[in-house]
Design an enzyme around this catalytic site. Structure first.
Site, PDB file in Angstrom:
ATOM      1  N   ASP A   5      -1.010  -3.291  -4.712  1.00 34.81           N
ATOM      2  CA  ASP A   5      -1.065  -2.163  -5.638  1.00 34.81           C
ATOM      3  C   ASP A   5      -1.636  -0.965  -4.888  1.00 34.81           C
ATOM      4  O   ASP A   5      -2.777  -1.007  -4.416  1.00 34.81           O
ATOM      5  CB  ASP A   5      -1.939  -2.496  -6.853  1.00 34.81           C
ATOM      6  CG  ASP A   5      -2.051  -1.330  -7.811  1.00 34.81           C
ATOM      7  OD1 ASP A   5      -1.039  -0.963  -8.419  1.00 34.81           O
ATOM      8  OD2 ASP A   5      -3.167  -0.757  -7.928  1.00 34.81           O
TER       9      ASP A   5
ATOM     10  N   GLU B  27       5.346  -2.118  -5.461  1.00 37.13           N
ATOM     11  CA  GLU B  27       5.876  -1.466  -6.655  1.00 37.13           C
ATOM     12  C   GLU B  27       6.653  -0.223  -6.248  1.00 37.13           C
ATOM     13  O   GLU B  27       6.242   0.520  -5.351  1.00 37.13           O
ATOM     14  CB  GLU B  27       4.725  -1.078  -7.596  1.00 37.13           C
ATOM     15  CG  GLU B  27       5.181  -0.574  -8.947  1.00 37.13           C
ATOM     16  CD  GLU B  27       4.023  -0.279  -9.873  1.00 37.13           C
ATOM     17  OE1 GLU B  27       4.265   0.008 -11.050  1.00 37.13           O
ATOM     18  OE2 GLU B  27       2.864  -0.343  -9.408  1.00 37.13           O
TER      19      GLU B  27
ATOM     20  N   ASP C  78      -7.104  -2.292 -10.565  1.00 33.50           N
ATOM     21  CA  ASP C  78      -6.214  -2.399  -9.413  1.00 33.50           C
ATOM     22  C   ASP C  78      -5.926  -3.853  -9.053  1.00 33.50           C
ATOM     23  O   ASP C  78      -4.788  -4.207  -8.729  1.00 33.50           O
ATOM     24  CB  ASP C  78      -6.824  -1.665  -8.221  1.00 33.50           C
ATOM     25  CG  ASP C  78      -6.998  -0.183  -8.484  1.00 33.50           C
ATOM     26  OD1 ASP C  78      -6.237   0.347  -9.316  1.00 33.50           O
ATOM     27  OD2 ASP C  78      -7.881   0.442  -7.873  1.00 33.50           O
TER      28      ASP C  78
END
Length: 438
Positions: free
Chosen positions: A187, A271, A353
């Site tokens: 992330d 992502e 996170d």
């Protein structure tokens, strides 16, 4: 697969003059051909082919302009090939044949920005500590690493800080690394550059933030100088060198991090972030640009292909920050200042996170029921029998004698007009009937 190997070169004063002349000729051929294509487009005609442009702007122009003959012809031809490829990418993007963001039409080149010239074939030679370029000579080069194979092309680059580089394109074979049976979800963030699904947090050096005051000072002095003066060029060079230093620090960090992650994990999941849209936010644009998210993704993907790793990207609309990684409950959208939260369903406490990184990995590798049960047992071990009896006795004691377990009755909704202070209460125990005959 192809890879690019970049090395620093150190030309002398005579070679610098010849290289600048080569860059100028390549730039002249590009700009004249582009202007000619734009004029034909304005008149409603089609773009000429690469062969037509070569005859018109290299073969015929050399008869009129003698200084074009002072440089090698191969970089001039490659400049027209690059222009033809730029137009092809633009037209394919307009027709939907090219994936990704639509590219813009080619632009005119300036002598103030980055300069380049490409050699192909046998027009150059590689020595032990020098490279030979036609009509330039032997240029000193520092081999920081060995070339795996014979290169297919050589590009001479001059950046804004007046540094010279030699960039080779080489055909390489994938080098699969041994399996580690590890997978990682990443992330990306601003305060913390990367949070891994295993709990590790990696901070970025943020070179732009560290050198922001010095950069502002250099830019102020540069803006006060007169255009065209030697002092302006010296101060422009100071600004360019500081920008080059910032870029080198960021690139070095991204290379080391991506290499370390690829060597330790078989599957890497990221992502899909809309970085080009996020930098339009004026409050976060400078911080996002200082991190280099897109470059990190590009480097990681390329190294996964080289070392036989699997690189996956999940959809950007996945609710990784909203979903609980323990039970899967979606708690809704959260503001950026909320860094920790508690799940309303299972009561698990999450770091924002870390929870997102775990969810990113689970989208690609969902956990089985056995794994979830084992983790639950490890976090909440079964207490012994005596401790269970003690907890039950405390529960019964609280339920019988404390007010926390007493159910509150609902109040009946009062209807009608509100009572004034002079009126009596309507409850039965305070009602008194009056008589007129007493």
């Amino acid at each position: 697969m192809k890879a690019r190997y970049k090395y620093r070169i150190y030309p002398n004063h005579v070679q610098i003059t010849k290289l600048n002349q080569l860059f100028g000729c390549c730039r002249y051929v590009w700009n004249q051909s582009l202007a000619h294509c734009n004029q034909l487009y304005a008149n409603g005609q089609k773009k000429p082919t690469y062969v037509d442009l070569t005859k018109q702007f290299i073969t015929q122009v050399k008869q009129e302009l003698v200084w074009l003959k002072a440089v090698a012809s191969t970089p001039l031809q490659q400049s027209l090939k690059d222009l033809d490829q730029a137009y092809k990418n633009f037209f394919d993007g307009c027709k939907g044949k090219r994936k990704g963001i639509k590219v813009k039409p080619p632009k005119f080149k300036s002598k103030k920005s980055r300069q380049s010239a490409r050699f192909v074939g046998d027009n150059y030679k590689i020595g032990q500590d020098k490279i030979y370029l036609p009509k330039v000579g032997n240029i000193k080069i520092v081999w920081s690493r060995e070339l795996p194979n014979k290169p297919t092309s050589l590009t001479i680059i001059k950046d804004s800080a007046n540094r010279y580089f030699a960039s080779f394109v080489v055909d390489i074979n994938p080098e699969p690394l041994p399996k580690t049976n590890n997978s990682i979800g990443i992330d990306l963030g601003i305060s913390t550059f990367a949070t891994l699904s295993n709990g590790d947090k990696i901070n970025a050096p943020k070179p732009l933030k560290q050198n922001l005051k010095k950069l502002a000072k250099f830019q102020r002095k540069f803006a006060r100088t007169e255009k065209g003066s030697k002092r302006r060029e010296r101060r422009r060079l100071r600004v360019a060198k500081l920008h080059a230093k910032i870029k080198d620090i960021r690139t070095d960090f991204l290379h080391k991090l991506s290499t370390d992650l690829v060597k330790k994990n078989d599957i890497i999941v990221l992502e899909d972030l809309n970085v080009s849209g996020m930098v339009k936010n004026r409050k976060l644009a400078k911080a996002i640009s200082d991190l280099g998210w897109r470059e990190f993704r590009t480097l990681t993907e390329a190294k996964c292909d080289k070392y036989g790793r699997e690189f996956r990207v999940i959809d950007r609309w996945e609710a990784t920050s909203q979903k609980c990684s323990n039970c899967g409950f979606k708690g809704g959208k959260k503001e950026l200042n909320i860094r920790e939260w508690t799940c309303l369903n299972c009561g698990a406490f999450h770091d924002r996170d870390l929870n997102a990184a775990i969810n990113i990995l689970e989208i690609v590798q969902p956990k089985t029921k056995v794994e979830i049960f084992e983790e639950t047992v490890e976090e909440n071990p079964v207490p012994p029998a005596e401790e269970l009896r003690y907890q039950l006795s405390l529960f019964n004691e609280v339920a019988e004698g404390h007010s926390e377990t007493i159910k509150r009755t609902r109040r009946k909704r009062q209807t009608g007009k509100p009572a004034f202070f002079s009126e009596v209460s309507t409850r039965s125990e305070s009602f008194v009937q009056l008589s007129l005959f007493e």
